[in-house]
Scaffold this motif. Structure first.
Motif, PDB file in Angstrom:
ATOM      1  N   VAL A 153       0.771  -0.805  -0.067  1.00  0.00           N
ATOM      2  CA  VAL A 153       0.046  -0.196   0.245  1.00  0.00           C
ATOM      3  C   VAL A 153       0.921   0.765  -0.103  1.00  0.00           C
ATOM      4  O   VAL A 153       0.827   2.156  -0.941  1.00  0.00           O
ATOM      5  N   ALA A 163      -1.769   5.653  -6.510  1.00  0.00           N
ATOM      6  CA  ALA A 163      -2.315   5.110  -4.952  1.00  0.00           C
ATOM      7  C   ALA A 163      -3.119   4.495  -5.359  1.00  0.00           C
ATOM      8  O   ALA A 163      -4.586   4.463  -5.352  1.00  0.00           O
ATOM      9  N   GLU A 164      -3.329   3.203  -5.629  1.00  0.00           N
ATOM     10  CA  GLU A 164      -4.676   2.064  -6.189  1.00  0.00           C
ATOM     11  C   GLU A 164      -4.321   0.945  -4.847  1.00  0.00           C
ATOM     12  O   GLU A 164      -6.166   0.289  -5.210  1.00  0.00           O
ATOM     13  N   LEU A 165      -3.552   0.808  -4.163  1.00  0.00           N
ATOM     14  CA  LEU A 165      -3.717  -0.188  -3.372  1.00  0.00           C
ATOM     15  C   LEU A 165      -4.598   0.466  -1.957  1.00  0.00           C
ATOM     16  O   LEU A 165      -3.623   0.920  -1.206  1.00  0.00           O
ATOM     17  N   GLY A 166      -4.876  -0.741  -0.752  1.00  0.00           N
ATOM     18  CA  GLY A 166      -5.504   0.044   0.399  1.00  0.00           C
ATOM     19  C   GLY A 166      -6.311  -1.350   1.206  1.00  0.00           C
ATOM     20  O   GLY A 166      -5.866  -1.731   0.749  1.00  0.00           O
ATOM     21  N   GLY A 167      -5.993  -0.542   2.232  1.00  0.00           N
ATOM     22  CA  GLY A 167      -6.721  -1.773   3.248  1.00  0.00           C
ATOM     23  C   GLY A 167      -8.298  -1.567   3.257  1.00  0.00           C
ATOM     24  O   GLY A 167      -8.541  -0.465   4.156  1.00  0.00           O
ATOM     25  N   THR A 168      -9.034  -2.557   2.433  1.00  0.00           N
ATOM     26  CA  THR A 168     -10.542  -2.223   3.515  1.00  0.00           C
ATOM     27  C   THR A 168     -11.058  -3.034   3.909  1.00  0.00           C
ATOM     28  O   THR A 168     -10.530  -3.848   4.469  1.00  0.00           O
ATOM     29  N   ASN A 169     -12.414  -2.252   4.517  1.00  0.00           N
ATOM     30  CA  ASN A 169     -12.647  -2.909   5.924  1.00  0.00           C
ATOM     31  C   ASN A 169     -12.208  -2.939   7.182  1.00  0.00           C
ATOM     32  O   ASN A 169     -11.024  -2.271   7.315  1.00  0.00           O
ATOM     33  N   ARG A 170     -12.251  -3.157   7.995  1.00  0.00           N
ATOM     34  CA  ARG A 170     -11.234  -3.753  10.110  1.00  0.00           C
ATOM     35  C   ARG A 170     -11.345  -4.403  10.203  1.00  0.00           C
ATOM     36  O   ARG A 170     -11.784  -5.296  10.143  1.00  0.00           O
ATOM     37  N   GLY A 177      -6.664  -4.778  -0.922  1.00  0.00           N
ATOM     38  CA  GLY A 177      -6.769  -4.512  -2.286  1.00  0.00           C
ATOM     39  C   GLY A 177      -6.962  -3.691  -2.813  1.00  0.00           C
ATOM     40  O   GLY A 177      -7.191  -2.666  -2.310  1.00  0.00           O
ATOM     41  N   THR A 178      -7.611  -3.491  -4.492  1.00  0.00           N
ATOM     42  CA  THR A 178      -8.293  -2.268  -4.991  1.00  0.00           C
ATOM     43  C   THR A 178      -9.318  -2.320  -4.727  1.00  0.00           C
ATOM     44  O   THR A 178     -10.132  -1.321  -5.266  1.00  0.00           O
ATOM     45  N   TYR A 179     -10.270  -2.740  -4.260  1.00  0.00           N
ATOM     46  CA  TYR A 179     -11.401  -2.961  -3.521  1.00  0.00           C
ATOM     47  C   TYR A 179     -12.501  -3.218  -5.334  1.00  0.00           C
ATOM     48  O   TYR A 179     -13.261  -3.602  -5.079  1.00  0.00           O
ATOM     49  N   VAL A 180     -12.021  -1.791  -6.225  1.00  0.00           N
ATOM     50  CA  VAL A 180     -12.887  -1.906  -7.027  1.00  0.00           C
ATOM     51  C   VAL A 180     -11.859  -2.844  -7.496  1.00  0.00           C
ATOM     52  O   VAL A 180     -10.858  -2.306  -7.853  1.00  0.00           O
TER      53      VAL A 180
END
Lengths: 677, 207
Positions: A153, A163-170, A177-180
């Protein structure tokens, strides 16, 4: 400076350094997952716990600043127990699939579990499973293995600038992931594989191919862009299985661009593995003596000025020198290494080099980019510019097609040469201004004038000083600068490439020259193509001499800075293909014009004699500008700049032969700026 | 992201939202606009509620927030998925949020849950009733433990519930009524049941 005692060893580290850095200075190994010296500190894996005197509990050393007089313990009972406990937590949700994991054998988690972990787990509940993400054709994901260190990330946001990768949910449900669902748009995405400490992000083309201990590792140089990334070629038997970067702080730090990393499967396809000679209009397989005698027969009847030679983007320095000497033996001065018609002035090295040097970008405080999509022409160099931009007080101006996303903000000035003067005031206000001129900006009828005007602008804004050289030409491939250093340009009375084409010569020796349309060669011109791939140019040839690709020869390459670096033989050339300079040397002997070198040491001595850059391999002599006089020019036209590499993933004969790159090209298509037109 | 629902194809802030955004964004210093991401996600959720009767944040709405605040979309996705208060899937007209944390549970939140299951047509947490009226979610402590157990409907707290009163609330909602939020047994705010028990002799007390 702060004095820190680590396990009784006293070290001095700068104020503001972390405890982890102090431990490293003392030679202590601190296990870590999330910490990476080129990324911001996250402090979330907790593996780097150490004991600090007077601290009530173990501290995360990567995120804990040093204090003068601090006492650190890295191997106490508390630390050892803390590491075992952290490791137990990390392994709670990590699958035990090492036997089928591609990271096996070179996995930080595996190594550190072995070195610092406990011998078992007390966890008996169900492990969580995470759905794999599709993030494109290069990086394979097995997200259940992810330990959420967030290195990827931070890399994509900080280094790659996409900036396309991130941590989603918790919590338990946190997913990287990239969420989309989308393919990563970075040209540096392969580096995610290197920085991932576990097997969550691995190489898709290398999936289930090999184990690291089966590979023969050869240090070499990437030539598919002009940065000259230091690489390691991993091969098994006759096959290159993967290419990964090596650390070189002055060149690529530890990054590498995707084209260089993933196009090696092109080395196995469409190869020229035996000589071919055209008989009755058709290319037929031949032996080396037949090919040589066909060339000798043609050349013997020609005067020197009817023979020409062109060296291309992927020609190594040794073979370029050998070809130059051979042409001299034939009395020909018709030489050219600018097969993309770039009007480069080779009369002085600083007219065609990246004079600031790549490391010098760190010092610049204003930058004008002219006609170059740096992000796609030299992704690693672009990351260096971005790194400079993140440190602040750095203005960037851009002249070229609209819509080019460089991953950092740039003032858009216009699309033609006239627009570059709009940035002059900003550059004048800077202490160390830089101008990067793309090689593509010179491949146009008024290219010489563009070069002259850019140089004049550099002189006007104070970029050319005795202690600072801010004029830079950014080349596109690894063979281009070496040929310029060797003076592979028209000699006294010689013809340049444009004059040689269209029947200007009767015999044309093309050394890896694939940069122009073969149809421009005169219909009656006898074409000798020496290269490694059966691309369009080989189809036009009358004689094909099969050469070696960059992974298959001991060769010297010069990057855009003028830094000579040695590529090494990782695998042997296929079939009857040979090292390129040896082909020319063998031919010269056959025609009684024997070149004066017959081993690698001898030709390297000849290289060093021809240009000092070959005498100091691996180094670059950074200098200010001693002579402000610019190259000769003319008047510039208002024609907009066109980017030279329309499709990043298919820019040279090797990547055009690669299936992986073909898949990328289908997904990513042409550069956005070009697609928008 | 696994999509089991229809994502809208377009999203644009309406006039009411624009007015709110202007006010919110002005709170932050120049260059720090990304700080407004959470309030803006609420603006999206509220606008969806106004327009579709379902208060949720579609992906395209997150993109609109990202564009407005000049931040990479993934940074907005991270925030929107982190906080439970943003619904990333469509919800029913009424969002029943059952608190099951210890105080509510001790005071009978299981009964509230049973009433919702029996009368709102939702069997499990995260489910939406077939008529699209109710979505039931389990939430952690809502911070009104004195009046436990609590059912939070959209933004309104209904307190001091039991099975019967929860049933009555749901029936009222079905009829389109919106009972006054607060205690369902008539206590004032969080004062003791049946009026003050101490300091009754203070001058002016008990008025």
């Amino acid at each position: 400076m702060a004095k820190v005692t680590v396990d009784g060893i006293e070290v001095e580290v700068p104020n503001g350094a972390s405890v982890l850095q102090a431990c490293e200075a003392a030679g202590k190994e601190i296990p870590r997952f999330c910490y990476h010296e080129r990324l911001s500190v996250a402090g979330n894996c907790r593996m780097c716990l150490v004991e600090v005197e007077k601290a009530p509990k173990p501290v995360a050393s990567c995120a804990y600043p040093v204090n003068d007089g601090m006492k650190v313990f890295t191997d106490s009972a508390v630390v050892r127990q803390a590491r075992r406990n952290v490791m137990e937590f990390l392994l709670i949700n990590h699958p035990l699939d090492c036997p089928i994991c591609d990271q096996g054998g070179e996995c930080d988690l595996q190594d550190q579990a072995y070195a610092f972990g406990a011998d078992g787990s007390r966890y008996t509940e169900a492990k969580r499973a995470v759905k794999d993400k599709n993030i494109g054709p290069l990086v394979k994901t097995v997200m259940t293995r992810c330990i959420q260190c967030t290195r990827c990330v931070r890399f994509s946001a900080e280094v790659a600038g996409t900036a396309e990768l991130g941590g989603t949910n918790r919590g338990e449900n946190l997913e990287i992931g990239t969420y989309v669902e989308k393919a990563l748009t970075s040209e540096l995405s392969g580096n995610l594989i290197d920085i991932c400490p576990v097997g969550a992000l691995t190489s898709r083309p290398y999936a289930f191919v090999s184990r690291p201990w089966e590979l023969k590792k050869t240090d070499s140089i990437d030539v598919l862009d002009a940065v000259g990334c230091n690489i390691r070629v991993d091969a098994r038997g006759p096959e290159v299985l993967r290419i990964i970067p090596r650390v070189n702080e002055a060149v690529n730090e530890e990054w590498m661009a995707d084209r260089g990393r993933f196009s090696f499967d092109g080395l196995k396809r469409r190869r020229l593995d035996r000589p071919w000679v055209r008989k009755d209009g058709k290319l037929v397989a031949a032996t080396w003596p037949e090919a040589f005698s066909a060339i000798a027969a043609k050349l013997s009847g020609l005067s020197g000025d009817r023979i020409g030679a062109v060296a291309g983007a992927l020609a190594d320095a040794e073979s370029t020198l050998a070809l130059k000497d051979l042409m001299a033996a034939y009395g020909s001065t018709n030489l050219d290494c600018r097969d993309d018609f770039a009007t480069i002035d080779a009369s002085r090295p600083d007219f065609y080099r990246f004079n600031t040097t790549i490391a010098g970008i760190d010092e610049a405080d204003a930058l004008l980019i002219i006609g170059s999509d740096v992000r796609r022409e030299a992704p690693v160099l672009n990351a260096r510019i971005r790194k400079r931009w993140t440190q602040g007080k750095f203005k960037v101006g851009f002249v070229g097609p609209r819509g080019v996303d460089l991953t950092y903000p740039a003032t858009y000035l216009g699309d033609g040469p006239a627009a570059m003067s709009a940035f002059a005031e900003t550059l004048k206000g800077a202490e160390k201004p830089m101008i990067i001129l793309g090689r593509g900006a010179l491949s146009r009828p008024d290219g010489a004038a563009v070069l002259a005007v850019s140089w004049a602008l550099a002189a006007e804004v104070g970029a050319l000083k005795p202690d600072w050289h801010g004029f830079n030409l950014l080349h596109l491939f690894g063979g281009q600068v070496g040929a310029l250093e060797l003076g592979f340009v028209p000699g006294q009375g010689g013809k340049d490439q444009a004059a040689m084409l269209g029947g200007g010569v009767d015999a044309l020796w093309l050394l890896n020259a694939d940069g122009f349309d073969p149809a421009r060669i005169g219909a009656d011109t006898f074409v000798i193509y020496q290269g490694h791939h059966g691309d369009a140019m080989a189809g036009r040839a009358d004689v094909i001499l099969p050469g070696a690709a960059y992974t298959e020869k001991e060769a010297t390459w010069v990057n855009t800075e003028g830094r000579a670096q040695r590529g090494r033989l990782a695998v042997f050339p296929p079939g009857e293909a040979k090292e390129d300079w040896r082909i020319i040397r063998a031919f010269s002997e056959g025609v009684g014009k024997t070149l004066p070198y017959d081993d690698t040491a001898a030709i390297r001595a000849a290289l060093a004699a021809a240009s000092p850059v070959f005498g100091r391999v691996g180094e670059v002599q950074r200098a200010g500008c001693a002579d402000m006089a610019g190259p000769a020019g003319g008047s510039v036209s208002g024609v907009p700049f066109v980017l030279p590499l329309p499709v990043y993933h298919q820019a040279d004969v090797i990547s055009r032969a690669s299936d992986v790159m073909a898949e990328c090209a289908a997904i990513y298509g042409p550069a956005p700026a070009l697609a928008a037109e | 992201m696994s999509v089991h629902h229809e994502e809208p194809t377009s999203f644009a802030f309406d006039a009411e939202s624009e007015a709110q955004i202007a006010k919110i964004v002005a709170r932050y210093p120049e260059g720090k606009q990304a700080s407004a991401v959470i309030p803006l996600l609420y603006v999206v959720q509220k606008q969806m509620k106004r327009q579709t009767d379902s208060g949720w944040v579609p992906r395209i709405g997150m993109d609109a927030v990202a564009e407005r605040l000049g931040m990479p979309p993934i940074r907005v996705y991270e925030v929107a998925t982190f906080y439970f208060m943003f619904n990333t899937k469509p919800v029913g007209k009424y969002h029943l949020q059952v608190c099951g944390t210890t105080p509510c549970w001790l005071r009978g939140s299981d009964e509230v849950l049973r009433a919702c299951q029996d009368h709102a047509g939702v069997k499990h947490y995260g489910e939406t009733s077939e008529d699209g009226m109710f979505t039931m979610t389990e939430v952690e402590c809502l911070g009104a433990c004195v009046n436990a157990p609590i059912l939070c409907v959209d933004d309104d707290f209904y307190e001091d519930l039991d099975y019967e009163r929860t049933k009555a609330l749901i029936e009222a909602l079905k009829r389109g009524e919106r009972p006054t939020p607060g205690s369902t047994i008539g206590r004032l705010n969080s004062a003791p049941e049946g009026g003050p028990l101490v300091l009754t002799d203070m001058p002016g007390a008990g008025e």
